[in-house]
Design a protein around this motif. Structure first.
Motif, mmCIF file in Angstrom:
data_model
loop_
_atom_site.group_PDB
_atom_site.id
_atom_site.type_symbol
_atom_site.label_atom_id
_atom_site.label_comp_id
_atom_site.label_asym_id
_atom_site.label_seq_id
_atom_site.Cartn_x
_atom_site.Cartn_y
_atom_site.Cartn_z
ATOM 1 N N ASP A 1 -3.731 -4.770 -5.431
ATOM 2 C CA ASP A 1 -4.771 -3.756 -6.174
ATOM 3 C C ASP A 1 -3.997 -2.540 -6.521
ATOM 4 O O ASP A 1 -3.351 -1.995 -5.656
ATOM 5 C CB ASP A 1 -5.836 -3.589 -4.997
ATOM 6 N N CYS A 2 -4.138 -1.918 -7.715
ATOM 7 C CA CYS A 2 -3.210 -0.928 -8.075
ATOM 8 C C CYS A 2 -3.454 0.410 -7.757
ATOM 9 O O CYS A 2 -2.948 1.265 -8.033
ATOM 10 C CB CYS A 2 -3.285 -1.071 -9.626
ATOM 11 N N PHE A 3 -4.677 0.362 -6.990
ATOM 12 C CA PHE A 3 -4.848 2.030 -6.180
ATOM 13 C C PHE A 3 -5.242 1.917 -4.868
ATOM 14 O O PHE A 3 -4.680 2.859 -4.343
ATOM 15 C CB PHE A 3 -6.346 2.328 -6.848
ATOM 16 N N SER A 4 -4.713 0.690 -4.397
ATOM 17 C CA SER A 4 -4.503 0.527 -2.711
ATOM 18 C C SER A 4 -3.062 0.085 -2.417
ATOM 19 O O SER A 4 -2.641 0.241 -1.401
ATOM 20 C CB SER A 4 -5.464 -0.030 -2.074
ATOM 21 N N MET A 5 -2.479 -0.777 -3.158
ATOM 22 C CA MET A 5 -1.370 -1.687 -2.893
ATOM 23 C C MET A 5 -1.537 -2.756 -1.967
ATOM 24 O O MET A 5 -0.632 -3.422 -1.417
ATOM 25 C CB MET A 5 -0.187 -0.979 -2.798
ATOM 26 N N LEU B 1 -2.306 -6.827 4.007
ATOM 27 C CA LEU B 1 -0.848 -6.861 3.797
ATOM 28 C C LEU B 1 -0.940 -5.994 2.307
ATOM 29 O O LEU B 1 -1.647 -6.355 1.355
ATOM 30 C CB LEU B 1 -0.762 -8.409 3.252
ATOM 31 N N TYR B 2 0.196 -5.127 2.577
ATOM 32 C CA TYR B 2 0.527 -4.327 1.336
ATOM 33 C C TYR B 2 1.760 -4.575 0.925
ATOM 34 O O TYR B 2 2.833 -5.002 1.680
ATOM 35 C CB TYR B 2 0.269 -2.897 1.743
ATOM 36 N N ALA B 3 2.011 -4.077 -0.477
ATOM 37 C CA ALA B 3 3.609 -4.303 -1.012
ATOM 38 C C ALA B 3 3.636 -2.788 -1.744
ATOM 39 O O ALA B 3 3.021 -2.284 -2.295
ATOM 40 C CB ALA B 3 3.653 -5.459 -1.801
ATOM 41 N N MET B 4 5.206 -2.644 -1.910
ATOM 42 C CA MET B 4 5.617 -1.338 -2.422
ATOM 43 C C MET B 4 7.073 -1.439 -2.926
ATOM 44 O O MET B 4 7.721 -2.512 -2.705
ATOM 45 C CB MET B 4 5.276 -0.130 -1.662
ATOM 46 N N GLY B 5 7.431 -0.701 -3.946
ATOM 47 C CA GLY B 5 8.747 -0.566 -4.193
ATOM 48 C C GLY B 5 9.038 -1.817 -5.317
ATOM 49 O O GLY B 5 8.314 -2.307 -6.347
ATOM 50 N N PRO B 6 10.153 -2.314 -5.466
ATOM 51 C CA PRO B 6 10.473 -3.374 -6.300
ATOM 52 C C PRO B 6 9.623 -4.552 -6.317
ATOM 53 O O PRO B 6 9.455 -5.089 -7.102
ATOM 54 C CB PRO B 6 12.025 -4.070 -5.847
ATOM 55 N N LEU B 7 8.842 -4.961 -4.940
ATOM 56 C CA LEU B 7 8.022 -6.032 -4.893
ATOM 57 C C LEU B 7 6.925 -5.874 -5.862
ATOM 58 O O LEU B 7 6.115 -7.171 -6.122
ATOM 59 C CB LEU B 7 7.745 -6.063 -3.558
ATOM 60 N N PHE C 1 9.241 6.081 -8.335
ATOM 61 C CA PHE C 1 7.939 5.701 -8.579
ATOM 62 C C PHE C 1 7.641 4.892 -7.160
ATOM 63 O O PHE C 1 6.243 4.740 -7.228
ATOM 64 C CB PHE C 1 8.037 4.623 -9.586
ATOM 65 N N ALA C 2 8.451 4.370 -6.546
ATOM 66 C CA ALA C 2 7.970 3.825 -5.196
ATOM 67 C C ALA C 2 7.285 4.771 -4.115
ATOM 68 O O ALA C 2 6.343 4.637 -3.683
ATOM 69 C CB ALA C 2 9.308 3.441 -4.167
ATOM 70 N N GLN C 3 7.319 6.081 -4.420
ATOM 71 C CA GLN C 3 6.780 7.175 -3.658
ATOM 72 C C GLN C 3 5.142 6.979 -3.976
ATOM 73 O O GLN C 3 4.201 7.420 -3.039
ATOM 74 C CB GLN C 3 7.381 8.509 -3.784
ATOM 75 N N GLY C 4 4.701 6.825 -5.248
ATOM 76 C CA GLY C 4 3.227 6.690 -5.644
ATOM 77 C C GLY C 4 2.552 5.443 -4.769
ATOM 78 O O GLY C 4 1.380 5.821 -4.285
ATOM 79 N N SER C 5 3.180 4.416 -4.743
ATOM 80 C CA SER C 5 2.761 3.379 -3.930
ATOM 81 C C SER C 5 2.512 3.678 -2.690
ATOM 82 O O SER C 5 1.518 3.346 -1.695
ATOM 83 C CB SER C 5 3.642 1.999 -4.144
ATOM 84 N N ALA C 6 3.476 4.508 -1.946
ATOM 85 C CA ALA C 6 3.416 5.019 -0.714
ATOM 86 C C ALA C 6 2.091 5.824 -0.352
ATOM 87 O O ALA C 6 1.383 5.772 0.708
ATOM 88 C CB ALA C 6 4.607 5.715 -0.166
ATOM 89 N N LEU C 7 1.842 6.792 -1.349
ATOM 90 C CA LEU C 7 0.576 7.364 -1.285
ATOM 91 C C LEU C 7 -0.821 6.568 -1.487
ATOM 92 O O LEU C 7 -1.616 6.716 -0.522
ATOM 93 C CB LEU C 7 0.692 8.474 -2.660
ATOM 94 N N SER C 8 -0.509 5.673 -2.005
ATOM 95 C CA SER C 8 -1.856 4.397 -2.241
ATOM 96 C C SER C 8 -2.125 4.077 -0.912
ATOM 97 O O SER C 8 -2.995 3.769 -0.528
ATOM 98 C CB SER C 8 -1.419 3.640 -3.331
ATOM 99 N N ILE C 9 -0.966 3.435 -0.086
ATOM 100 C CA ILE C 9 -0.843 2.782 1.066
ATOM 101 C C ILE C 9 -1.516 3.393 2.051
ATOM 102 O O ILE C 9 -2.427 3.201 2.808
ATOM 103 C CB ILE C 9 0.430 2.129 1.473
ATOM 104 N N GLN D 1 -3.421 6.108 1.955
ATOM 105 C CA GLN D 1 -4.875 6.458 1.638
ATOM 106 C C GLN D 1 -5.763 5.373 2.037
ATOM 107 O O GLN D 1 -6.713 5.371 2.872
ATOM 108 C CB GLN D 1 -5.172 6.797 0.159
ATOM 109 N N SER D 2 -5.080 4.157 1.660
ATOM 110 C CA SER D 2 -6.203 2.863 1.932
ATOM 111 C C SER D 2 -6.152 2.652 3.581
ATOM 112 O O SER D 2 -7.099 2.420 3.925
ATOM 113 C CB SER D 2 -5.454 1.770 1.327
#
Length: 451
Positions: free
Chosen positions: A406-410, A418-424, A432-440, A442-443
């Protein structure tokens, strides 16, 4: 952010973000951390070099107008709130920094030094004055120091190998630590918070410590996959590829060069690939005066070549390699390029059969250096991660089949918790990986607050 650090927009009427629409949206909730705001609303309409909207949001605040060459100070301020910290553990087989700790420390980063920064700690303070790109060793030391400077050491378990991650309704282990309720788990105990969070299903994470050789098992409602994408080299799928003179790692090749086994009288090394790792191998071989034959599938005018996307003034070493590739080797003794060629077969007597659009032939080599990309190692997941990507019946790759989230929670669309971030998920740059950390963050925070 899981540790209690929260980002805040520090723009004001006196200092507006250059994107006036983003500034207006952020000013609707002044004084509220990004973790507590509507990320979908804030990231609406943003465009950039990531496909993930929250990655673009975070990057536009941390590095405003970076893609336009600007070096504008961050619009984020950070505050520590220990009361919102979430118990977690970071399991890694090496020290903080991951693959950066294994690279040649003398190589310069592709990205600008400031783009390698993590929140609230400038990297430029560790760089040589006037340099725009940092050395790999500088970045690796910065990441290790970051854990100490930000008080994160207690969360990190270095030298730990994860062997299994699976969702279970009844854990097999009889005495393990439950990350959700911070108490040991025994059979027969009353139901735990983490089980309630996932409808009586939790993630069971097994592994072992390299130092003590002891095994461990964690129970947790949430798992974040952040393993990068460089563990398993891509394969040519040709005969002879597993011969001992075929290397699939730049580090292994550099160690070979340092050993002195090769010299200017040796048979050429065949370097296969047209990415930056292949270019680094060419540079290293040339430094030691080793003859090089450079084979790659694309044509030299192909716009998809990474070298055509890098400004020559900022990346002179890669521009030089590209010049050599275009030239073919006529003006560069000891180097020959083979554009639009493929390796067809690797023979035991250190001979390689290559095929081009107009010709084919055999090449006598000392070593073959295959640097044609890699994919992440998800062997600890059920079916080695099959089913997690957008193409369910194919392995996850960093290009072409990233983890479907999900593009807003990862959060993985097929696996709750189960979440994923970075190159995955296709974010191959630190910025850019830091934005997915923010999403995770929050979720997970919202999920826990509902219990």
């Amino acid at each position: 952010m899981l540790s209690g650090w929260r980002p805040y927009y520090n723009g004001s009427l006196q200092r507006n973000h250059p994107n006036e629409f983003l500034h207006a949206r952020l000013m609707e909730n002044p004084g509220m951390s990004l973790v507590d705001q509507n990320l979908e609303f804030l990231s609406e309409g943003l465009i950039g070099r990531s496909k993930n909207p929250v990655s673009l949001l975070f990057d536009s605040l941390q590095h405003p107008n970076a893609d336009f060459g600007e070096d504008t100070p961050s619009f984020l301020s950070w505050k520590y709130h220990p009361e919102v910290a979430i118990d977690h553990v970071v399991l890694g087989k090496g020290p903080p920094g991951g693959s950066w700790q294994a690279m040649d420390g003398h190589i310069l980063t592709i990205s600008l030094g400031s783009w390698m920064e993590l929140p609230d700690l400038p990297l430029r303070d560790s760089m040589k004055s006037g340099d725009s790109r940092a050395s790999v060793s500088t970045v690796a030391n910065y990441y290790s120091n970051y854990v100490e400077r930000k008080g994160l050491r207690k969360y990190f378990k270095n030298g730990n190998f994860v062997t299994s991650v699976r969702k279970v309704s009844r854990p097999e282990a009889t005495n393990v630590r439950c990350l959700a309720c911070e108490e040991p788990y025994f059979f027969g105990r009353e139901i735990h918070l983490c089980e309630l969070l996932t409808n009586n299903q939790i993630w069971e994470v097994h592994g072992f410590s390299e130092q003590t050789k002891k095994s461990f098992c964690y129970l947790t409602p949430n798992v974040v996959l952040a393993v990068g994408g460089n563990d398993i080299p891509n394969s040519l799928r040709v005969s002879g590829e597993n011969s001992p003179f075929v290397l699939k790692s730049l580090n292994t090749f550099e160690q070979l060069l340092d050993s002195g086994e090769l010299n200017d009288k040796s048979d050429p090394v065949l370097i296969v690939g047209a990415g930056l790792s292949a270019a680094d191998a060419v540079i290293a071989a040339r430094h030691y005066s080793i003859p090089v034959i450079h084979s790659f599938r694309r044509g030299v005018a192909d716009p998809a070549l990474i070298f055509r996307q890098l400004p020559p003034t900022m990346y002179p070493e890669y521009h030089k390699v590209y010049q050599m590739m275009v030239d073919g080797g006529e003006n560069y003794p000891g180097y020959r390029s083979l554009p639009q060629h493929e390796v067809v077969k690797i023979l035991p007597e250190k001979t390689v059969l290559v095929q081009g659009p107009l010709s084919s032939g055999k090449i006598k080599v000392s070593y073959v250096i295959l640097l044609i990309g890699s994919r992440p190692n998800l062997n600890f997941m059920p079916k080695s991660g099959l089913g997690l990507g957008f193409i369910p019946d194919a392995y996850v790759t960093t290009m072409g089949n990233s983890v479907a989230v999900d593009c807003f929670s990862m959060e993985c669309v097929t696996q709750q918790g189960l979440y994923a971030m970075g190159p995955l998920i296709g974010d191959n740059f630190v910025r850019f990986a830091q934005g997915s950390a923010l999403s995770i963050a929050q979720s997970i925070s919202r999920r826990i607050s509902k219990v």
